[in-house]
Design a protein around this motif. Structure first.
Motif, PDB file in Angstrom:
ATOM      1  N   UNK A  58       0.795  -1.231   0.000  1.00  0.00           N
ATOM      2  CA  UNK A  58       0.000   0.000   0.000  1.00  0.00           C
ATOM      3  C   UNK A  58       0.829   1.284   0.000  1.00  0.00           C
ATOM      4  N   UNK A  59       2.166   1.157  -0.029  1.00  0.00           N
ATOM      5  CA  UNK A  59       3.016   2.346   0.082  1.00  0.00           C
ATOM      6  C   UNK A  59       2.782   3.351  -1.050  1.00  0.00           C
ATOM      7  N   UNK A  60       2.695   2.845  -2.271  1.00  0.00           N
ATOM      8  CA  UNK A  60       2.550   3.747  -3.424  1.00  0.00           C
ATOM      9  C   UNK A  60       1.251   4.544  -3.323  1.00  0.00           C
ATOM     10  N   UNK A  61       0.155   3.859  -2.996  1.00  0.00           N
ATOM     11  CA  UNK A  61      -1.142   4.524  -2.853  1.00  0.00           C
ATOM     12  C   UNK A  61      -1.076   5.620  -1.792  1.00  0.00           C
ATOM     13  N   UNK A  62      -0.493   5.319  -0.636  1.00  0.00           N
ATOM     14  CA  UNK A  62      -0.486   6.282   0.469  1.00  0.00           C
ATOM     15  C   UNK A  62       0.395   7.492   0.149  1.00  0.00           C
ATOM     16  N   UNK A  63       1.441   7.286  -0.638  1.00  0.00           N
ATOM     17  CA  UNK A  63       2.256   8.433  -1.065  1.00  0.00           C
ATOM     18  C   UNK A  63       1.461   9.306  -2.040  1.00  0.00           C
ATOM     19  N   UNK A  64       0.678   8.663  -2.889  1.00  0.00           N
ATOM     20  CA  UNK A  64      -0.199   9.425  -3.811  1.00  0.00           C
ATOM     21  C   UNK A  64      -1.206  10.271  -3.030  1.00  0.00           C
ATOM     22  N   UNK A  65      -1.676   9.748  -1.901  1.00  0.00           N
ATOM     23  CA  UNK A  65      -2.661  10.467  -1.091  1.00  0.00           C
ATOM     24  C   UNK A  65      -2.028  11.595  -0.279  1.00  0.00           C
ATOM     25  N   UNK A  66      -0.690  11.603  -0.190  1.00  0.00           N
ATOM     26  CA  UNK A  66      -0.037  12.721   0.498  1.00  0.00           C
ATOM     27  C   UNK A  66       0.916  12.354   1.616  1.00  0.00           C
ATOM     28  N   UNK A  67       1.100  11.062   1.874  1.00  0.00           N
ATOM     29  CA  UNK A  67       2.040  10.669   2.937  1.00  0.00           C
ATOM     30  C   UNK A  67       3.464  11.032   2.525  1.00  0.00           C
ATOM     31  N   UNK A  68       4.189  11.691   3.437  1.00  0.00           N
ATOM     32  CA  UNK A  68       5.589  12.046   3.167  1.00  0.00           C
ATOM     33  C   UNK A  68       6.527  10.871   3.439  1.00  0.00           C
ATOM     34  N   UNK A  69       6.139  10.027   4.386  1.00  0.00           N
ATOM     35  CA  UNK A  69       6.970   8.874   4.755  1.00  0.00           C
ATOM     36  C   UNK A  69       6.034   7.726   5.114  1.00  0.00           C
ATOM     37  N   UNK A  70       6.305   6.553   4.529  1.00  0.00           N
ATOM     38  CA  UNK A  70       5.500   5.364   4.849  1.00  0.00           C
ATOM     39  C   UNK A  70       6.431   4.296   5.409  1.00  0.00           C
ATOM     40  N   UNK A  71       6.103   3.808   6.588  1.00  0.00           N
ATOM     41  CA  UNK A  71       6.931   2.811   7.278  1.00  0.00           C
ATOM     42  C   UNK A  71       6.267   1.439   7.161  1.00  0.00           C
ATOM     43  N   UNK A  72       7.014   0.460   6.670  1.00  0.00           N
ATOM     44  CA  UNK A  72       6.512  -0.909   6.569  1.00  0.00           C
ATOM     45  C   UNK A  72       6.569  -1.552   7.955  1.00  0.00           C
ATOM     46  N   UNK A  73       5.400  -1.728   8.559  1.00  0.00           N
ATOM     47  CA  UNK A  73       5.382  -2.243   9.940  1.00  0.00           C
ATOM     48  C   UNK A  73       5.819  -3.703  10.033  1.00  0.00           C
ATOM     49  N   UNK A  74       5.876  -4.393   8.889  1.00  0.00           N
ATOM     50  CA  UNK A  74       6.356  -5.785   8.905  1.00  0.00           C
ATOM     51  C   UNK A  74       7.866  -5.853   9.131  1.00  0.00           C
TER      52      UNK A  74
END
Length: 312
Positions: free
Chosen positions: A182-198
């Motif tokens: 889901x990282x790509x989608x969340x960056x498109x929505x405006x997230x500056x940093x996405x952390x993979x909790x896995x």
């Protein structure tokens, strides 16, 4: 009036969901009757169905679940001034046993918002409960301001997708947690940093966060205190933070959504401007089988975005 509805007549498994005819309460002077085009599924729906909220909401059966609606006004109460028959609207109605998994539902006029042109009923049906939860957590309680750093847990969930967009529009730096897919989608929505909790422990890589929006509770909530600055705030929609942890920061509280038509209209205006959009991950028909399948998906906690029920 009588309406077709998906109801429960006792608490239990998704098999309790059945189609029935229910007589709605008479329309109050400040209420409207909405023909339901679409509604959406939120965790409160299946938690209530399973009986978890029976003490908090001691209702008589049958209960129509669902507390999101998008549709058309077909009748107005005697004192309704700002709304007309035929208007396309959406709302988070008051929490009563006459919910929105039905052909018709009653809504207080002050809780309505206009459906933006160019946005579908499915898309606006996804918004009310999740969008207002995000709005109130970030702004009403979290007091998020431009230039601040916010950590939003579970960004790809129903509430998270709106929280990311609303926080970004407010001028915050937005950090969120999500699985890699889901990282790509969340960056498109405006997230500056996405952390993979896995693969990454957020509490080891973040610091000086101004606001944490906790949608998960448990160990995630506890670890969130490590990343907040002294003036930080933690707003949870899951559980009340422990007193000894709360004392370390400026504010820590658990909130419960308050329906609010004006805030919903503010989100509608952002949608009209293309600044906020719904991510509808899955749709089902508004039938007993459709609702059953939707509840089962929601209960996995792995649905992407919102689950919408369409009333053909």
């Amino acid at each position: 009036m009588e309406t077709r509805a998906i109801v429960i007549e006792e608490y239990g498994h998704a098999d309790q969901l059945k189609e029935s005819k229910v007589t709605l309460p008479e329309l109050g002077e400040h209420q409207v009757l909405v023909k339901v085009k679409a509604t959406s599924v939120n965790p409160i729906d299946w938690k209530l169905r399973e009986g978890y909220l029976a003490q908090m909401l001691p209702w008589d059966f049958p209960i129509i679940l669902g507390w999101d609606v998008a549709g058309e006004i077909v009748e107005i109460g005697s004192e309704v001034k700002d709304w007309q028959v035929g208007q396309a609207v959406f709302a988070r109605p008051e929490t009563t046993r006459f919910g929105t998994y039905a052909d018709y539902t009653v809504v207080d006029d002050h809780l309505l918002a206009s459906k933006p042109d160019g946005v579908s009923f499915d898309e606006v049906a996804a918004v009310p409960l999740a969008g207002l939860t995000a709005y109130q957590a970030l702004f009403t309680h979290g007091e998020l301001k431009a230039g601040e750093k916010v950590l939003i847990h579970a960004g790809a969930g129903g509430v998270g997708i709106y929280a990311i967009q609303l926080a970004k529009n407010a001028g915050a730096t937005v950090i969120t947690t999500a699985s890699k897919k889901n990282h790509e989608l969340l960056k498109e929505l405006g997230a500056d940093q996405v952390i993979d909790y896995h693969t990454t422990d957020f509490s080891e890589v973040l610091e000086e966060i101004d606001l944490v929006f906790d949608t998960l509770g448990g160990a995630v909530q506890k670890d969130s205190f490590k990343v907040l600055n002294e003036a930080g705030r933690l707003i949870s929609i899951v559980s009340q933070p422990a007193e000894e942890m709360a004392q370390r920061i400026a504010k820590a509280e658990s909130i419960w959504l308050q329906p609010d038509g004006l805030q919903l209209q503010a989100i509608a205006e952002l949608m009209a401007a293309g600044k906020v959009k719904s991510i509808v991950g899955q749709t089902y028909p508004l039938t007993a089988d459709g609702v059953k399948a939707a509840h089962e998906l929601s209960a996995t906690h792995h649905a992407k975005g919102k689950i919408v029920l369409i009333n053909e």
